[in-house]
Scaffold this active site. Structure first.
Site, PDB file in Angstrom:
ATOM      1  N   ASP A 116       3.261  -2.457   8.298  1.00 23.84           N
ATOM      2  CA  ASP A 116       2.251  -2.466   7.244  1.00 23.84           C
ATOM      3  C   ASP A 116       1.248  -1.336   7.474  1.00 23.84           C
ATOM      4  OD1 ASP A 116       0.803  -3.272   5.041  1.00 23.84           O
ATOM      5  OD2 ASP A 116       0.443  -5.317   5.747  1.00 23.84           O
ATOM      6  N   GLU A 122      -0.570 -10.472   3.594  1.00 22.06           N
ATOM      7  CA  GLU A 122      -0.247  -9.592   4.732  1.00 22.06           C
ATOM      8  C   GLU A 122      -0.536 -10.297   6.058  1.00 22.06           C
ATOM      9  OE1 GLU A 122      -1.081  -5.216   2.717  1.00 22.06           O
ATOM     10  OE2 GLU A 122      -2.751  -6.300   3.614  1.00 22.06           O
ATOM     11  N   ALA A 152      -2.886   0.180   7.014  1.00 21.73           N
ATOM     12  CA  ALA A 152      -4.219  -0.338   7.348  1.00 21.73           C
ATOM     13  C   ALA A 152      -5.261   0.573   6.730  1.00 21.73           C
ATOM     14  CB  ALA A 152      -4.403  -0.398   8.860  1.00 21.73           C
ATOM     15  N   ASP A 153      -6.434   0.017   6.508  1.00 25.91           N
ATOM     16  CA  ASP A 153      -7.546   0.837   6.013  1.00 25.91           C
ATOM     17  C   ASP A 153      -8.337   1.448   7.157  1.00 25.91           C
ATOM     18  OD1 ASP A 153      -7.149   0.303   3.161  1.00 25.91           O
ATOM     19  OD2 ASP A 153      -7.522  -1.753   3.763  1.00 25.91           O
ATOM     20  N   GLY A 181      -7.587  -3.155   1.393  1.00 31.41           N
ATOM     21  CA  GLY A 181      -7.971  -2.149   0.394  1.00 31.41           C
ATOM     22  C   GLY A 181      -7.162  -2.311  -0.892  1.00 31.41           C
ATOM     23  N   GLY A 182      -5.922  -2.793  -0.734  1.00 34.38           N
ATOM     24  CA  GLY A 182      -5.083  -3.043  -1.917  1.00 34.38           C
ATOM     25  C   GLY A 182      -5.175  -4.495  -2.376  1.00 34.38           C
ATOM     26  N   GLY A 204       0.825  -1.204   0.000  1.00 35.94           N
ATOM     27  CA  GLY A 204       0.000   0.000   0.000  1.00 35.94           C
ATOM     28  C   GLY A 204       0.855   1.248   0.000  1.00 35.94           C
ATOM     29  N   SER A 205       0.194   2.394  -0.107  1.00 35.62           N
ATOM     30  CA  SER A 205       0.934   3.643  -0.306  1.00 35.62           C
ATOM     31  C   SER A 205       1.740   4.064   0.930  1.00 35.62           C
ATOM     32  CB  SER A 205      -0.040   4.762  -0.697  1.00 35.62           C
ATOM     33  OG  SER A 205      -1.032   4.915   0.295  1.00 35.62           O
ATOM     34  N   THR A 206       1.327   3.667   2.134  1.00 34.63           N
ATOM     35  CA  THR A 206       2.099   4.009   3.323  1.00 34.63           C
ATOM     36  C   THR A 206       3.289   3.051   3.462  1.00 34.63           C
ATOM     37  OG1 THR A 206      -0.050   4.541   4.282  1.00 34.63           O
ATOM     38  CG2 THR A 206       1.849   4.719   5.731  1.00 34.63           C
TER      39      THR A 206
HETATM   40  C1  5RP Z   1      -3.416  -3.646   1.248  1.00 36.34           C
HETATM   41  C2  5RP Z   1      -3.634  -3.064   2.588  1.00 36.34           C
HETATM   42  C3  5RP Z   1      -3.053  -1.728   2.865  1.00 36.34           C
HETATM   43  O1  5RP Z   1      -2.213  -1.824   3.958  1.00 36.34           O
HETATM   44  C4  5RP Z   1      -4.155  -0.770   3.142  1.00 36.34           C
HETATM   45  O2  5RP Z   1      -5.034  -0.781   2.039  1.00 36.34           O
HETATM   46  C5  5RP Z   1      -3.640   0.634   3.415  1.00 36.34           C
HETATM   47  O3  5RP Z   1      -3.117   1.168   2.247  1.00 36.34           O
HETATM   48  P1  5RP Z   1      -2.640   2.671   2.157  1.00 36.34           P
HETATM   49  O4  5RP Z   1      -1.420   2.796   3.009  1.00 36.34           O
HETATM   50  O5  5RP Z   1      -2.365   2.879   0.676  1.00 36.34           O
HETATM   51  O6  5RP Z   1      -3.787   3.532   2.623  1.00 36.34           O
HETATM   52  O7  5RP Z   1      -4.252  -3.637   3.442  1.00 36.34           O
HETATM   53  O8  5RP Z   1      -4.081  -4.863   1.124  1.00 36.34           O
END
Ligand code: 5RP
Length: 232
Positions: free
Chosen positions: A83, A105, A85-86, A98-99, A29-31
């Site tokens: 990692d 994960e 999280a949403d 979300g990804g 994910g982006s973070t």
């Molecule tokens: C991917 C995930 C991501 O960690 C989650 O969607 C958060 O992503 P972002 O940092 O882009 O908001 O669970 O499956």
């Protein structure tokens, strides 16, 4: 401060949890991308770590940064996973996926002594469920699995639709060759019950509720960083 900078601030703080010689899980994910960039820069300056990525995308990014990588077969136990999280509540329960990477994960987090979440403060919630809960299912018989998932989540207070990610004619396909159902709960009253009921359904591979797996969350907001849970 824009959201991208907040994600970077959280990722920077997560470096405090990293020690030389550690075996690390790298999220998706982006973070998580920002954390992987930071680890890449540290590795270039001599940091000794061995990392297991949670997705094809994260593996490609880490390879591009020359981060030493392993599979979970080669390195079955990890010291720390970082990692995104949403959603994250005060008890460190998460919605992820979300990804579409929550299956790997979760396996990587379950193989780690500690899991630390990095997020901007838009992800912090009093109650999980505004973000639609992802559920990874096998493609075989997916419409019947959708009906079973729909029945289970509705009995647990899901107010919105259960939809296949992408489109019915062209579903999104995960790194594992599966589909994702998104369950628009609105609010999840009992995440533990939802998690156990979904896990029992034929066709369901993994849901995006992470319960009892997270040791700390680094939440970056306009007024600074808040740490929930264990310090480094
Ligand atoms: C991917 C995930 C991501 O960690 C989650 O969607 C958060 O992503 P972002 O940092 O882009 O908001 O669970 O499956």
């Amino acid at each position: 401060m824009d959201i991208d900078t907040l994600k970077l601030r959280a990722a920077e703080r997560a470096l405090d949890y990293v020690e030389p010689g550690m075996k690390l899980g790298l999220g998706t994910g982006s973070t998580a991308v920002k954390f992987v960039d930071l680890i890449g820069a540290r590795v270039a300056r001599g940091l000794d770590v061995l990392c297991v990525p949670t997705s094809i995308a994260t593996r490609a990014q880490a390879e591009g940064l020359n981060i030493p990588l392993a599979t979970l077969e080669e390195q079955p136990t990890l010291d720390l996973t970082i990692d995104g999280a949403d959603e994250c509540d005060e008890s460190l329960r998460l919605i992820k996926g979300g990804g579409g990477a929550h299956l790997r994960e979760k396996i990587v987090a379950a193989s780690s002594t500690r899991m630390v979440v990095v997020a901007d403060d838009s992800k912090r919630v009093a109650k999980l469920g505004v973000f639609p809960l992802p559920v990874e299912i096998v493609p075989f018989g997916w419409r019947t699995t959708l009906a079973r998932v729909d029945e289970a989540v509705r009995m647990n207070g899901c107010k919105g639709p259960v939809t296949v990610r992408g489109s019915e004619d062209d579903p999104f396909v995960t790194d594992n060759g599966n589909y994702i159902l998104d369950c628009a709960f609105g609010e999840i009253d009992d995440p533990g019950q939802v998690a156990s009921q979904l896990s029992l359904l034929p066709g369901v591979v993994e849901h995006g509720l992470f319960i009892g797996m997270t040791h700390a969350a680094i939440i970056a907001g306009a007024n600074g960083i808040e740490l929930i849970g264990e310090a480094p």
